[in-house]
Design an enzyme around this catalytic site. Structure first.
Site, PDB file in Angstrom:
ATOM      1  N   LEU A 110      11.546  -4.476   4.944  1.00 27.69           N
ATOM      2  CA  LEU A 110      11.111  -4.207   6.307  1.00 27.69           C
ATOM      3  C   LEU A 110      11.303  -2.723   6.612  1.00 27.69           C
ATOM      4  CD1 LEU A 110      12.734  -7.217   8.220  1.00 27.69           C
ATOM      5  CD2 LEU A 110      10.400  -7.016   7.341  1.00 27.69           C
ATOM      6  N   LYS A 162       0.857  -1.192   0.000  1.00 23.73           N
ATOM      7  CA  LYS A 162       0.000   0.000   0.000  1.00 23.73           C
ATOM      8  C   LYS A 162       0.886   1.233   0.000  1.00 23.73           C
ATOM      9  CE  LYS A 162       0.877   1.204   4.477  1.00 23.73           C
ATOM     10  NZ  LYS A 162       1.602   2.434   4.902  1.00 23.73           N
ATOM     11  N   ASP A 213      -2.688  -1.343  10.424  1.00 23.48           N
ATOM     12  CA  ASP A 213      -2.853  -1.360   8.973  1.00 23.48           C
ATOM     13  C   ASP A 213      -3.440  -2.672   8.450  1.00 23.48           C
ATOM     14  OD1 ASP A 213      -1.767   1.148   8.889  1.00 23.48           O
ATOM     15  OD2 ASP A 213       0.131   0.551   7.988  1.00 23.48           O
TER      16      ASP A 213
END
Length: 283
Positions: free
Chosen positions: A96, A12, A137
């Site tokens: 990450l 996203k 999220d």
């Protein structure tokens, strides 16, 4: 032999991120626009005859017990009192600490994939509630649509956004979300706006309140933003470290990405409004 199936775990972008206040519990209220894109990780599922949750291929530097895929599987197994297990593996492409939602998306794909594999018939509201226990999220990936979000990011309203081609750069650092939100210089008092006003403003006026702090704490992020801003208005996604810019055509995006790839890991991704994970599951 048990049959393995593979599901996408999409990334996203935060097209807008405003922090409106810091709550008494230390969490921050925010307003953001989540847009899904057509790049991400892949998670593979192979059913087991026992209750074990086995991670065959995980993520370097993330312990088994801490991996969100494992935590999601165990949470769903415990909540539904399911007696079946699974072999899981992650084909990791998203960095990450990149602000692309990789871990949250992995958790969401695991919950939806196991709901399908174990034939639990849990609804997206139930799965979203479980996902919220794993990260703010996670629900947007479970709902599977670009969205306007409020609260800590869990209050979602589906929106339809433009779907340009994005060039996404990773500046080679891992940003600590906790450190960003604890920074005394972080903007925490942006006046709340309505979703209609946010959508009316649109790119390139959208901004990310975390960007100034991240640029100061992580000079490589500032350098990547400066470079990409030479071609189009650019910004940070989430708390970083990735930065992005939108382009109208695939060809232009590919050309910019070729130049960027000489300096940074780079992706070209198409903006989406519906998740490819939901397309894969037929939901």
């Amino acid at each position: 032999m048990a049959k393995t199936f593979h599901l996408p775990s999409p990334a996203k972008l935060n097209r807008l991120l405003h922090i409106t206040r810091r709550r008494a519990d230390g969490y921050h209220e925010l307003q953001t626009l989540f847009q899904l894109v057509d790049t991400g990780d892949t998670i593979s599922f192979t059913p087991r005859d026992d209750r074990r949750i086995v991670l065959n291929e995980g993520i370097d530097d993330v312990a088994y017990e801490d991996n969100l895929v494992v935590r999601a599987a165990r949470l769903l197994q415990a909540t539904t009192e399911n007696s079946r297990g699974v072999n899981l593996s992650i084909e990791k492409r998203l960095p990450l600490g990149g602000g692309l939602g990789g871990g949250s998306s992995n958790a969401a794909t695991t919950l939806l994939g196991l709901n399908h594999l174990w034939q639990l018939n849990a609804g997206t509201d139930q799965l979203s509630a479980l996902g919220l226990q794993l990260g703010a999220d996670v629900p947007v990936f479970i709902k599977g649509h670009s969205a306007w979000a409020e609260g800590v990011g869990e209050k979602l309203t589906n929106v339809t956004l433009e779907t340009p081609w994005f060039v996404i750069l990773h500046p080679g650092v891992s940003v600590s979300t906790a450190a960003v939100f604890q920074d005394p210089e972080l903007t925490r008092n942006t006046p709340p706006i309505t979703m209609a006003r946010a959508l009316q403003g649109g790119a390139p006026t959208w901004r990310n309140d975390c960007e100034a702090v991240v640029k100061k704490r992580y000079p490589p992020v500032a350098a990547a933003l400066d470079w990409l801003n030479c071609f189009a208005p650019s910004q940070l996604t989430g708390t970083g470290a990735c930065v992005f810019a939108a382009f109208e055509t695939h060809e232009v995006a590919k050309q910019i990405a070729r130049d960027a790839s000489q300096h940074w890991p780079t992706w070209v991704a198409k903006g989406l409004n519906r998740s490819p994970l939901h397309d894969a599951l037929g939901g």
